[in-house]
Design an enzyme around this catalytic site. Structure first.
Site, PDB file in Angstrom:
ATOM      1  N   ARG A  54       0.836  -1.199   0.000  1.00 48.96           N
ATOM      2  CA  ARG A  54       0.000   0.000   0.000  1.00 48.96           C
ATOM      3  C   ARG A  54       0.875   1.255   0.000  1.00 48.96           C
ATOM      4  O   ARG A  54       0.561   2.257  -0.608  1.00 48.96           O
ATOM      5  CB  ARG A  54      -0.951   0.007   1.205  1.00 48.96           C
ATOM      6  CG  ARG A  54      -1.745   1.288   1.262  1.00 48.96           C
ATOM      7  CD  ARG A  54      -2.893   1.347   2.287  1.00 48.96           C
ATOM      8  NE  ARG A  54      -3.006   0.320   3.256  1.00 48.96           N
ATOM      9  CZ  ARG A  54      -2.446   0.360   4.477  1.00 48.96           C
ATOM     10  NH1 ARG A  54      -1.718   1.384   4.855  1.00 48.96           N
ATOM     11  NH2 ARG A  54      -2.609  -0.661   5.305  1.00 48.96           N
ATOM     12  N   TYR A 106     -14.792  19.589 -14.271  1.00 49.51           N
ATOM     13  CA  TYR A 106     -15.180  18.186 -14.262  1.00 49.51           C
ATOM     14  C   TYR A 106     -16.295  17.981 -13.226  1.00 49.51           C
ATOM     15  O   TYR A 106     -16.137  18.347 -12.056  1.00 49.51           O
ATOM     16  CB  TYR A 106     -13.952  17.327 -13.943  1.00 49.51           C
ATOM     17  CG  TYR A 106     -14.293  15.875 -13.796  1.00 49.51           C
ATOM     18  CD1 TYR A 106     -14.750  15.147 -14.894  1.00 49.51           C
ATOM     19  CD2 TYR A 106     -14.200  15.233 -12.574  1.00 49.51           C
ATOM     20  CE1 TYR A 106     -15.094  13.820 -14.763  1.00 49.51           C
ATOM     21  CE2 TYR A 106     -14.543  13.900 -12.435  1.00 49.51           C
ATOM     22  CZ  TYR A 106     -14.992  13.199 -13.536  1.00 49.51           C
ATOM     23  OH  TYR A 106     -15.355  11.889 -13.401  1.00 49.51           O
ATOM     24  N   ASP A 178      -5.854  21.315 -12.383  1.00 44.20           N
ATOM     25  CA  ASP A 178      -6.216  20.015 -12.938  1.00 44.20           C
ATOM     26  C   ASP A 178      -5.774  20.059 -14.402  1.00 44.20           C
ATOM     27  O   ASP A 178      -6.400  20.716 -15.234  1.00 44.20           O
ATOM     28  CB  ASP A 178      -7.728  19.796 -12.798  1.00 44.20           C
ATOM     29  CG  ASP A 178      -8.175  18.449 -13.352  1.00 44.20           C
ATOM     30  OD1 ASP A 178      -7.456  17.879 -14.200  1.00 44.20           O
ATOM     31  OD2 ASP A 178      -9.252  17.971 -12.960  1.00 44.20           O
ATOM     32  N   LYS A 203      -7.186   9.495 -18.550  1.00 44.75           N
ATOM     33  CA  LYS A 203      -7.489  10.147 -19.810  1.00 44.75           C
ATOM     34  C   LYS A 203      -6.274  10.086 -20.750  1.00 44.75           C
ATOM     35  O   LYS A 203      -5.869   9.018 -21.122  1.00 44.75           O
ATOM     36  CB  LYS A 203      -7.970  11.573 -19.538  1.00 44.75           C
ATOM     37  CG  LYS A 203      -9.022  11.656 -18.400  1.00 44.75           C
ATOM     38  CD  LYS A 203     -10.332  10.963 -18.743  1.00 44.75           C
ATOM     39  CE  LYS A 203     -11.257  10.776 -17.538  1.00 44.75           C
ATOM     40  NZ  LYS A 203     -11.556  11.970 -16.760  1.00 44.75           N
TER      41      LYS A 203
END
Ligand SMILES: *Cc1c(COP(=O)(O)O)cnc(C)c1O
Length: 389
Positions: A54, A106, A178, A203
């Site tokens: 992790r 977004y 972003d 993306k």
């Protein structure tokens, strides 16, 4: 590759080489998928720098170093999705803190800030960030985070990154861009003074519509430490295979972004000249209000655009949305294949209709993610459906 951050290499070279080393065990040229949850220790605390999956994983580290190299950042920190990366940044705020965000952004970012963090006492306002005056008027003493998207999604407005970075600094707020739409190939916000860059690597960076992921790049040691602490403590980590796929994507990012941008520019010009098409939103068009700023802060204008038909009835837009053959009707963006989308009912449905309309997002707006196919075929596809409605 330490070299990459010291000598100024080109972006194509960085895409292929930044942070990449042959596998120390075998010499494998591509970082292997280290599909393991834990690592052997020789004695308690004596290990090779890896303890638990992790917290760290070598495939993830290679991806993080690659993204940091591309953004010109000291640190890259990967998450299981773009929204998980956004979530980690917002978790660093406290009740009563205020977020100033773009009103054209977004939809999932809006939903996270309002619906998930609102009940925890995080305040927020969504405003038109392409106007500096509007930003100044809405800054509060409690504003701790300025959330910038540019080009905005889906209206492709351009926000002046440098000016907002200065405003943020003066007001004691942290600034985040972003950068999902532009990618570091077209725009490197840290060079313009913002504190952090966020990506949905799902993306363009992944680029093949086959993996979900997110990342934050920053040169601010304190923020990097806070975010790494959250990676460890809250656990929104990408799996090794996801990191491998994303890393495979980054290596061709520069070539793809060039093609996406060329195709989108041609399509924007075609749409603007078509009698059935109304406003075309694309920062590469000289008619776009953000064009001059875009030229200053971007190297090309990307693969995303949106448009309205002259006939603004939703039924007509729906005919276009379901009438194309090469443009597939789907959410998401940035893959090699062209997609077409209806923001009002798809990607931006979580923004209340009145707020959407107030931000200029028309109910019949059509958004396209232009792929890397042959542009003549794409134009013929659009022409066919536009001529028929
Ligand atoms: C998709 C997207 C996100 C969210 O990323 P996920 O990987 O889907 O969680 C954030 N910002 C922008 C601009 C996006 O397009």
């Amino acid at each position: 590759m330490a070299m990459a951050s010291e000598i100024k290499l080109g972006l194509g070279t960085l895409a292929v080489h930044a942070g990449q080393q042959p596998d120390p065990a075998t010499g494998a040229i591509m970082t292997p998928v280290y599909q393991t949850s834990t690592y052997v220790q020789e004695a308690p605390g004596v290990n090779k720098g890896y303890e638990y999956g992790r917290v760290t994983n070598p495939t993830r580290s290679a991806l993080e170093a690659n993204l940091a190299g591309l953004e010109g950042a000291k640190h890259g920190i990967c998450f299981s999705s773009g929204v998980a990366a956004t979530d980690a940044i917002i978790k660093c705020l406290k009740p009563g803190d205020h977020i100033l965000a773009s009103n054209d952004l977004y939809g999932g970012t809006y939903r996270l800030i309002r619906q998930v963090f609102g009940p925890f006492g995080i305040e927020s306002d969504f405003i038109d960030m392409s106007s500096l005056d509007t930003v100044r008027k809405n800054l509060k003493v409690s504003t701790k985070l300025i959330w910038i998207e540019t080009p905005t999604n889906p209206l492709c407005k351009i926000v002046d990154i440098k000016a907002l970075a200065i405003l943020a600094r003066e007001s004691g707020a942290v600034s985040v861009v972003d950068n999902t739409y532009a990618t570091p190939i077209l725009q490197r916000p840290l060079e313009h003074g913002v504190d952090m860059v966020l990506h949905s690597t799902t993306k363009y960076i992944g680029g093949h519509s086959d993996v979900i992921g997110g990342a934050v790049c920053t040169s601010n040691d304190d923020w990097a430490e806070r975010l790494r602490f959250l990676v460890k403590s809250a656990g929104a980590v990408p799996g090794p295979m996801d990191c491998f796929l994303t890393l495979r994507g980054t290596k061709t990012l520069h070539v793809r972004m060039q093609r996406h941008s060329e195709n989108a520019s041609e399509i924007a010009t075609f749409l603007e000249s078509h009698a059935k098409v109304g406003t075309v939103y694309y920062p590469g068009l000289p008619s776009n209000p953000g064009h001059e700023t875009a030229k200053e802060q971007m190297d090309a204008f990307g693969g995303m655009l949106s448009f309205l038909l002259v006939d603004e009835r939703i039924e007509t837009a729906m005919k276009v949305l379901s009438g194309t053959e090469l443009f597939t009707l789907a959410e998401s963006l940035g893959g090699v294949e062209s997609l077409i989308n209806h923001p009002a009912t798809m990607t931006h449905a979580s923004i209340p209709a009145d707020e959407r309309r107030a931000a200029g997002l028309h109910d019949s707006l059509i958004r396209v993610s232009v792929g890397i196919e042959d542009v003549d075929d794409l134009i013929n596809d659009l022409k066919g459906v536009l001529d028929s409605v």
